[in-house]
Design a protein around this motif. Structure first.
Motif, PDB file in Angstrom:
ATOM      1  N   GLU A  39      49.717 -36.707 -65.589  1.00  0.00           N
ATOM      2  CA  GLU A  39      49.105 -37.342 -66.760  1.00  0.00           C
ATOM      3  C   GLU A  39      48.774 -38.771 -66.349  1.00  0.00           C
ATOM      4  OE1 GLU A  39      48.287 -36.292 -69.881  1.00  0.00           O
ATOM      5  OE2 GLU A  39      48.988 -34.259 -69.497  1.00  0.00           O
TER       6      GLU A  39
ATOM      7  N   GLU B  65      47.194 -42.333 -67.558  1.00  0.00           N
ATOM      8  CA  GLU B  65      46.763 -43.175 -68.679  1.00  0.00           C
ATOM      9  C   GLU B  65      45.635 -44.090 -68.216  1.00  0.00           C
ATOM     10  OE1 GLU B  65      47.811 -43.094 -71.884  1.00  0.00           O
ATOM     11  OE2 GLU B  65      49.067 -41.386 -71.330  1.00  0.00           O
TER      12      GLU B  65
ATOM     13  N   SER C  34      44.238 -40.643 -72.176  1.00  0.00           N
ATOM     14  CA  SER C  34      44.844 -40.103 -70.961  1.00  0.00           C
ATOM     15  C   SER C  34      44.039 -38.914 -70.435  1.00  0.00           C
ATOM     16  CB  SER C  34      46.288 -39.678 -71.228  1.00  0.00           C
ATOM     17  OG  SER C  34      46.324 -38.610 -72.141  1.00  0.00           O
TER      18      SER C  34
END
Length: 114
Positions: A12, A14, A22
């Protein structure tokens, strides 16, 4: 070689490339083990998320839209994209992509170096 989905690295990220929200990156294979490749990934952007504007020098990035819709800034020109479309950015050109739809925008991203 077969790589099963459950064996793939998932990250993930950001504000990828100073974008919004994200991005989920599923690495389809380890690009470091491949000649002239930097990335093979499936990227998912939720509604309103984006990858910020960036350039590709000495490489080309290919996006293949699997599902959803969005807007690509293609070297300064905004273009609507949807399932089935391909985006090619290289030779010093720049791009960004944003999910402007109501469902996740999913695409495969491949970066080939030269």
């Amino acid at each position: 070689m077969v790589i099963h989905r459950n064996e793939m690295k998932v990250e993930e990220k950001e504000r990828l490339r100073d974008g919004e929200g994200s991005a989920r990156m599923t690495h389809l294979l380890d690009a470091s083990a491949e000649k002239n490749a930097r990335m093979f990934a499936e990227i998912t952007l939720n509604q309103g998320s984006s990858i910020g504007y960036h350039s590709h020098n000495s490489e080309t990035e290919y996006y293949f839209i699997i599902s959803g819709s969005g807007v690509v800034n293609d070297n300064g020109k905004e273009v609507q994209v949807k399932q089935g479309d391909s985006i090619i950015t290289g030779n010093g050109a720049s791009h960004s992509i944003k999910n402007t739809g109501s469902v996740p925008l999913v695409f495969h991203a491949v970066i080939v170096t030269y």
